[in-house]
Design a protein around this motif. Structure first.
Motif, mmCIF file in Angstrom:
data_model
loop_
_atom_site.group_PDB
_atom_site.id
_atom_site.type_symbol
_atom_site.label_atom_id
_atom_site.label_comp_id
_atom_site.label_asym_id
_atom_site.label_seq_id
_atom_site.Cartn_x
_atom_site.Cartn_y
_atom_site.Cartn_z
ATOM 1 N N ALA A 27 0.865 -1.173 0.000
ATOM 2 C CA ALA A 27 0.000 0.000 0.000
ATOM 3 C C ALA A 27 0.901 1.223 0.000
ATOM 4 O O ALA A 27 1.964 1.215 0.642
ATOM 5 N N ILE A 28 0.505 2.262 -0.715
ATOM 6 C CA ILE A 28 1.310 3.464 -0.845
ATOM 7 C C ILE A 28 0.545 4.639 -0.237
ATOM 8 O O ILE A 28 -0.609 4.880 -0.585
ATOM 9 N N ALA A 29 1.224 5.365 0.669
ATOM 10 C CA ALA A 29 0.623 6.500 1.360
ATOM 11 C C ALA A 29 1.051 7.801 0.683
ATOM 12 O O ALA A 29 2.248 8.094 0.577
ATOM 13 N N HIS A 30 0.042 8.553 0.211
ATOM 14 C CA HIS A 30 0.270 9.854 -0.406
ATOM 15 C C HIS A 30 -0.532 10.916 0.357
ATOM 16 O O HIS A 30 -1.525 10.598 1.019
ATOM 17 N N ILE A 31 -0.147 12.170 0.192
ATOM 18 C CA ILE A 31 -1.038 13.282 0.528
ATOM 19 C C ILE A 31 -1.244 14.079 -0.746
ATOM 20 O O ILE A 31 -0.387 14.094 -1.644
ATOM 21 N N THR A 32 -2.390 14.760 -0.858
ATOM 22 C CA THR A 32 -2.711 15.477 -2.090
ATOM 23 C C THR A 32 -1.797 16.687 -2.301
ATOM 24 O O THR A 32 -1.484 17.036 -3.431
ATOM 25 N N TRP A 33 -1.373 17.343 -1.230
ATOM 26 C CA TRP A 33 -0.423 18.456 -1.271
ATOM 27 C C TRP A 33 -0.769 19.444 -2.393
ATOM 28 O O TRP A 33 0.048 19.776 -3.251
ATOM 29 N N ASP A 34 -2.021 19.888 -2.423
ATOM 30 C CA ASP A 34 -2.501 20.731 -3.509
ATOM 31 C C ASP A 34 -2.219 22.216 -3.318
ATOM 32 O O ASP A 34 -2.463 23.010 -4.227
ATOM 33 N N ARG A 35 -1.710 22.596 -2.134
ATOM 34 C CA ARG A 35 -1.296 23.975 -1.901
ATOM 35 C C ARG A 35 -0.003 23.977 -1.094
ATOM 36 O O ARG A 35 0.251 23.065 -0.304
ATOM 37 N N ASN A 36 0.810 24.982 -1.297
ATOM 38 C CA ASN A 36 2.048 25.137 -0.545
ATOM 39 C C ASN A 36 1.838 26.190 0.536
ATOM 40 O O ASN A 36 1.840 27.392 0.259
ATOM 41 N N ALA A 37 1.622 25.732 1.743
ATOM 42 C CA ALA A 37 1.418 26.623 2.882
ATOM 43 C C ALA A 37 2.625 26.529 3.805
ATOM 44 O O ALA A 37 3.462 25.630 3.675
ATOM 45 N N THR A 38 2.721 27.453 4.732
ATOM 46 C CA THR A 38 3.790 27.446 5.724
ATOM 47 C C THR A 38 3.193 27.765 7.083
ATOM 48 O O THR A 38 2.024 28.177 7.186
ATOM 49 N N ALA A 39 4.004 27.608 8.116
ATOM 50 C CA ALA A 39 3.530 27.951 9.450
ATOM 51 C C ALA A 39 3.155 29.422 9.526
ATOM 52 O O ALA A 39 2.201 29.796 10.211
#
Length: 284
Positions: A27-39
């Protein structure tokens, strides 16, 4: 047999099914990471329906098996478990990343670092509610993927890859751990919860036509013997060695087949999956 489609998941079949190559189940774990945010500059989470529409439409060529909303516990499935997806980069001539296992189940969690939902900001996936993780884990596990991370549970955004481990070890891999890929996600992933042992089926599954050979000794045959007698299909001359397949079993099973309406070559005393299922031999 495990479910091709995850129970409770919405089904949006994008087609283009193709088999996997066999080998260690993954099984492969991904995140969509559709925006580049920061703290310093968090951003609002992209709506779940936006990603769902993307993978069902213009992004179908990259669709995973499962899109998971860890905030609401929603799931959408785009491909059956026994098909490869195309969520991983796959260079010509190397390991066929999307096919390199009995199954290669790909999961995209709706998440990017420092996403904002309401007033809360979530630096890591494990900081979210992770709703539905138990159900997802159990479905993946039902396909033979062990609850383990052969290269370690992801805890940073640094790639860690080993083709030797990938080739031999079953389990969960982060996108950052897959050969031929340069992504760094998922950064984190929820811990495994206890998976209950699968319940024992009430009736013995059909063991296959080649199982029933002269001299075969098994408690399955003894249990079948008792069921045939109970069904009035007793053509046995003796109950000695009731757990060994022989001519009495063949005659008695032929009587059972005739009772079901079979005739001629279809009532030859050799068990088949349909007649076996109807006999309801208790699981031993």
């Amino acid at each position: 047999m495990p479910e091709l489609w995850m129970p409770g998941a919405a089904r949006l079949d994008v087609g283009d099914h193709a088999p996997t190559d066999g080998g260690p189940a993954k099984a492969i774990a991904h995140i969509t990471w559709d925006r580049n945010a920061t703290a310093a500059k968090p951003q609002d989470l992209v709506p779940y329906l936006n990603l769902r529409s993307y993978f069902a439409g213009s992004g179908a060529g990259n669709a995973p098996h499962i899109l998971w909303d860890p905030f609401g516990g929603r799931f959408t499935q785009f491909l059956p478990a026994n098909s490869r997806s195309k969520s991983l980069a796959d260079k010509p001539g190397g390991t066929r990343t999307n096919r390199a296992g009995k199954v290669v189940l790909q999961v995209e969690a709706l998440f990017f670092p420092y996403c904002r939902v309401g007033r809360e900001i979530y630096p890591r996936l494990v900081d979210t509610p992770c709703k539905g993780w138990d159900e997802l884990q159990d479905w993946v596990h039902s396909w033979g993927v062990p609850n383990r991370w052969p290269m370690g549970r992801p805890d940073d955004f640094v790639p860690h890859r080993s083709e030797a481990v990938w080739a031999k070890e079953a389990g969960w891999y982060g996108h950052s751990q897959v050969p031929e890929n340069n992504h760094q996600d998922p950064g984190s992933w929820p811990a495994f919860t206890d998976t209950p042992a699968p319940s024992k089926p009430r009736y013995e599954p059909f063991p296959g036509a080649t199982f029933f050979k002269a001299g075969r000794r098994s408690p399955i045959i003894a249990a079948m013997h008792k069921r045939l007698v109970a069904e009035g299909c007793n053509k046995y001359q003796s109950s000695t060695n009731a757990d060994v397949w022989g001519s009495g079993d063949e005659r008695s099973y032929a009587a059972w087949q005739r009772k079901l309406g079979y005739a001629g070559a279809d009532a030859d005393g050799q068990p088949g999956p349909t007649s076996w299922s109807k006999l309801q031999v208790p699981n031993v």
